[in-house]
Motif scaffolding. Sequence first.
Motif, PDB file in Angstrom:
ATOM      1  N   GLN A 255      39.101 102.981 -21.981  1.00  0.00           N
ATOM      2  CA  GLN A 255      38.100 102.364 -21.594  1.00  0.00           C
ATOM      3  C   GLN A 255      37.148 101.847 -22.573  1.00  0.00           C
ATOM      4  O   GLN A 255      36.270 100.738 -22.488  1.00  0.00           O
ATOM      5  CB  GLN A 255      37.156 103.000 -20.502  1.00  0.00           C
ATOM      6  CG  GLN A 255      36.118 102.246 -19.739  1.00  0.00           C
ATOM      7  CD  GLN A 255      36.497 100.961 -19.015  1.00  0.00           C
ATOM      8  OE1 GLN A 255      37.611 101.036 -18.399  1.00  0.00           O
ATOM      9  NE2 GLN A 255      35.734  99.931 -18.969  1.00  0.00           N
ATOM     10  N   VAL A 259      35.765  98.189 -23.593  1.00  0.00           N
ATOM     11  CA  VAL A 259      34.408  97.663 -23.880  1.00  0.00           C
ATOM     12  C   VAL A 259      34.011  96.968 -25.125  1.00  0.00           C
ATOM     13  O   VAL A 259      33.638  96.008 -25.028  1.00  0.00           O
ATOM     14  CB  VAL A 259      33.262  98.944 -23.781  1.00  0.00           C
ATOM     15  CG1 VAL A 259      31.883  98.616 -24.147  1.00  0.00           C
ATOM     16  CG2 VAL A 259      33.324  99.669 -22.496  1.00  0.00           C
ATOM     17  N   LYS A 263      32.883  93.176 -25.257  1.00  0.00           N
ATOM     18  CA  LYS A 263      31.660  92.829 -26.115  1.00  0.00           C
ATOM     19  C   LYS A 263      32.027  91.910 -27.106  1.00  0.00           C
ATOM     20  O   LYS A 263      31.128  91.045 -27.352  1.00  0.00           O
ATOM     21  CB  LYS A 263      31.166  94.039 -26.958  1.00  0.00           C
ATOM     22  CG  LYS A 263      30.449  95.227 -25.767  1.00  0.00           C
ATOM     23  CD  LYS A 263      29.716  96.391 -26.411  1.00  0.00           C
ATOM     24  CE  LYS A 263      28.811  96.999 -25.739  1.00  0.00           C
ATOM     25  NZ  LYS A 263      28.022  98.077 -26.428  1.00  0.00           N
ATOM     26  N   LYS A 280      29.321  93.943 -19.287  1.00  0.00           N
ATOM     27  CA  LYS A 280      28.326  94.663 -18.630  1.00  0.00           C
ATOM     28  C   LYS A 280      29.155  95.710 -17.697  1.00  0.00           C
ATOM     29  O   LYS A 280      28.803  96.959 -17.587  1.00  0.00           O
ATOM     30  CB  LYS A 280      27.085  94.263 -17.972  1.00  0.00           C
ATOM     31  CG  LYS A 280      26.263  95.267 -17.345  1.00  0.00           C
ATOM     32  CD  LYS A 280      25.266  94.423 -16.747  1.00  0.00           C
ATOM     33  CE  LYS A 280      23.981  95.299 -16.047  1.00  0.00           C
ATOM     34  NZ  LYS A 280      24.602  96.406 -14.998  1.00  0.00           N
ATOM     35  N   ALA A 281      29.985  95.239 -17.147  1.00  0.00           N
ATOM     36  CA  ALA A 281      30.842  96.020 -15.808  1.00  0.00           C
ATOM     37  C   ALA A 281      31.857  96.911 -16.706  1.00  0.00           C
ATOM     38  O   ALA A 281      31.963  98.026 -16.177  1.00  0.00           O
ATOM     39  CB  ALA A 281      31.658  95.089 -15.112  1.00  0.00           C
ATOM     40  N   GLU A 282      32.471  96.532 -17.880  1.00  0.00           N
ATOM     41  CA  GLU A 282      33.199  97.351 -18.605  1.00  0.00           C
ATOM     42  C   GLU A 282      32.460  98.780 -19.044  1.00  0.00           C
ATOM     43  O   GLU A 282      32.825  99.770 -19.123  1.00  0.00           O
ATOM     44  CB  GLU A 282      34.038  96.860 -19.723  1.00  0.00           C
ATOM     45  CG  GLU A 282      34.743  95.766 -19.485  1.00  0.00           C
ATOM     46  CD  GLU A 282      36.073  96.081 -18.640  1.00  0.00           C
ATOM     47  OE1 GLU A 282      36.210  97.370 -18.492  1.00  0.00           O
ATOM     48  OE2 GLU A 282      37.011  95.315 -18.309  1.00  0.00           O
ATOM     49  N   VAL A 283      31.236  98.361 -19.621  1.00  0.00           N
ATOM     50  CA  VAL A 283      30.330  99.507 -20.090  1.00  0.00           C
ATOM     51  C   VAL A 283      29.759 100.319 -19.180  1.00  0.00           C
ATOM     52  O   VAL A 283      29.969 101.598 -19.227  1.00  0.00           O
ATOM     53  CB  VAL A 283      29.001  98.845 -20.880  1.00  0.00           C
ATOM     54  CG1 VAL A 283      27.973  99.930 -21.027  1.00  0.00           C
ATOM     55  CG2 VAL A 283      29.274  98.006 -22.005  1.00  0.00           C
ATOM     56  N   ASP A 284      29.606  99.759 -17.878  1.00  0.00           N
ATOM     57  CA  ASP A 284      29.198 100.626 -16.768  1.00  0.00           C
ATOM     58  C   ASP A 284      30.278 101.702 -16.335  1.00  0.00           C
ATOM     59  O   ASP A 284      30.350 102.613 -15.990  1.00  0.00           O
ATOM     60  CB  ASP A 284      28.978  99.815 -15.354  1.00  0.00           C
ATOM     61  CG  ASP A 284      27.552  99.256 -15.503  1.00  0.00           C
ATOM     62  OD1 ASP A 284      26.707  99.429 -16.634  1.00  0.00           O
ATOM     63  OD2 ASP A 284      27.106  98.109 -15.025  1.00  0.00           O
ATOM     64  N   ALA A 285      31.408 100.964 -16.329  1.00  0.00           N
ATOM     65  CA  ALA A 285      32.870 101.992 -15.953  1.00  0.00           C
ATOM     66  C   ALA A 285      32.930 103.019 -17.067  1.00  0.00           C
ATOM     67  O   ALA A 285      33.218 104.277 -16.804  1.00  0.00           O
ATOM     68  CB  ALA A 285      33.981 100.949 -16.072  1.00  0.00           C
ATOM     69  N   LEU A 287      30.493 104.547 -18.778  1.00  0.00           N
ATOM     70  CA  LEU A 287      29.355 105.178 -18.516  1.00  0.00           C
ATOM     71  C   LEU A 287      29.791 106.248 -17.332  1.00  0.00           C
ATOM     72  O   LEU A 287      29.562 107.623 -17.433  1.00  0.00           O
ATOM     73  CB  LEU A 287      28.090 104.790 -18.458  1.00  0.00           C
ATOM     74  CG  LEU A 287      27.442 103.883 -19.649  1.00  0.00           C
ATOM     75  CD1 LEU A 287      26.273 103.562 -19.157  1.00  0.00           C
ATOM     76  CD2 LEU A 287      27.170 105.077 -20.554  1.00  0.00           C
ATOM     77  N   ALA A 288      30.580 105.651 -16.264  1.00  0.00           N
ATOM     78  CA  ALA A 288      30.941 106.416 -15.178  1.00  0.00           C
ATOM     79  C   ALA A 288      31.844 107.474 -15.590  1.00  0.00           C
ATOM     80  O   ALA A 288      32.037 108.588 -15.031  1.00  0.00           O
ATOM     81  CB  ALA A 288      31.352 105.659 -14.021  1.00  0.00           C
ATOM     82  N   LYS A 291      30.565 110.251 -17.636  1.00  0.00           N
ATOM     83  CA  LYS A 291      29.921 111.226 -16.959  1.00  0.00           C
ATOM     84  C   LYS A 291      31.056 112.181 -15.987  1.00  0.00           C
ATOM     85  O   LYS A 291      30.791 113.513 -15.593  1.00  0.00           O
ATOM     86  CB  LYS A 291      28.965 110.566 -15.720  1.00  0.00           C
ATOM     87  CG  LYS A 291      28.209 111.455 -15.130  1.00  0.00           C
ATOM     88  CD  LYS A 291      27.329 110.624 -13.924  1.00  0.00           C
ATOM     89  CE  LYS A 291      25.924 111.340 -13.378  1.00  0.00           C
ATOM     90  NZ  LYS A 291      25.493 110.580 -12.467  1.00  0.00           N
TER      91      LYS A 291
END
Length: 560
Positions: A255, A259, A263, A280-285, A287-288, A291
Amino acid sequence: MAAPAATQHAELEELRQKIAALQADLREKEANSELVHPYSQSYGRAMISSILGTSDGGKSLAGTKLRVGGWVKTGREAGAGAFAFLEVNDGSSFDSLQVMVTKEVAEEVGGLKRLAPTGTAVLVEGELAETPEGTKQAVELKATKVLHVGACDAATYPMAKKKQTLEFLREKAHLRPRRVHREHDGEGFGRRPQAWNGRGFYYVHTPIITASDCEGAGEMFAVTTLFGKEQELRALPPPPSKAELEDLRGRVAAQAERVKEAKGAAAADKGDASKAAASKAEVDALLALKKELEAAEAAALYQGGFRRTPQGDLDYKDDFFSRAAFLTVSGQLQGEAENSNTTRHLAEFWMIEPEIAFCDLQDNMRCAEDYVRFCCRWVLDHCEADLAFITKMYDKGAKERLEQVAGSSFARCSYTEAIEKLEEAIKGGRKFDNPVSWGIDLATEHERYLAEELFKGPAFYMKVNEDGRTVAAMDVLVPKVGELIGGSQREDRYDVLVERIQETGMPVEAYEAYLDLRKYGTVPHSGFGLGFERLILFSTGLENIRDVIPFPRVPGSAAF
């Protein structure tokens, strides 16, 4: 032919002066002997309380030459550096004794600046002199010689002379007794063994819970709340396997690459809103996923119901003390699980552990001998009915043994002499189960032979360090028991102690509090530990130590 009358008169006057000088010297020695602490004879040290505690505040002792030792509470130079005033306290009284040291006297030990810092330990010889009218104290000591300096680095010493909060003092618990312990001792006076009354000792409740392994002879009992959380932790979802963790880490890495590409595309075409949204969607993925990985790695640490470090050791982060804690082995450093089922061992027992400042091995032995003899005399004087019962039912020689110990001096022999005596016994036909050679730890059978058959009473066997092969330590051996007391002159040199800790592979950090006592105002000191149940075992003549304590704790048994 007779000498002229004038010559005879002069000779007679000279003789009178010599006699007067000898009498004055004798009076001074007698005065000093009364002031010198019984367990600091090697240093000739008088307690400050014996000076300031007199009805006239010490004026009657003016002109007396003596030694005092303690810690500098405050120090200041005066007379343009010609002399310094030191407020010295040894813990025997609330008030400190003022000591005046001239520049010339201080030069022998490095100058006034080495003596003045708060926390410096000193042993000073001098003459008591009255102070001018209106001065706070009636007398001061005018130093003629400084015999010992335990230097203290004022830049790092935490117990400065300024007022400090109680919270701060709690953080420096190993140094705090120098300041605040006298009141605590007063409350505990009734629980203190009467043998110590009037000897200048203070009762210290040392920690029951510790992080230090003092003796290393057995496995220590852990103090933990982790077991109470075990059921709670077992209710969590099962931890991920190694394969699941590796798969998750691979997904995070993949992932991260997506990203990077998204970018790059968004940067190449800044006007394309869809590419910016995709980035932004790839970055959110990502981060998820990170976590999720973090939670999985944390969950993987919970194995067998307990949280563990990445190395597999127990993690004490969630424990009550947030670190490994144990029941203490000895109050000298601050229950030991020694798996021994002998008639002399318990897993829980009481110790008498005095520590004495300005005390060498000889003074230490005097203290140990006095305490044992006092206890024997106390039993004889106050437990007549109990002794009559013990003598009738268990040991016909109990009273005689106590009388013998209470009324005689203890024999003394070096470790080398003890080995020689044992070897002589073997040559004479005596059989021991354990072999005898120089360097061994004496077994119980060896100790009992020395005490019961050779010396026929209590005896010290000492390891002294004059030969470079042994240490300044001693044991007290008594009939029926063997070793009753173990003690030593402690290592008070900071550098030597650090080097020894490092040689044995122990972490220096774990002993920082112990080292601080040598770093800030160190003094020669000694102490010993006496197993109280062993003393009762000796006094009663009973065979098994489990019979002299109300609730014995031994391997495999902790009833009640």
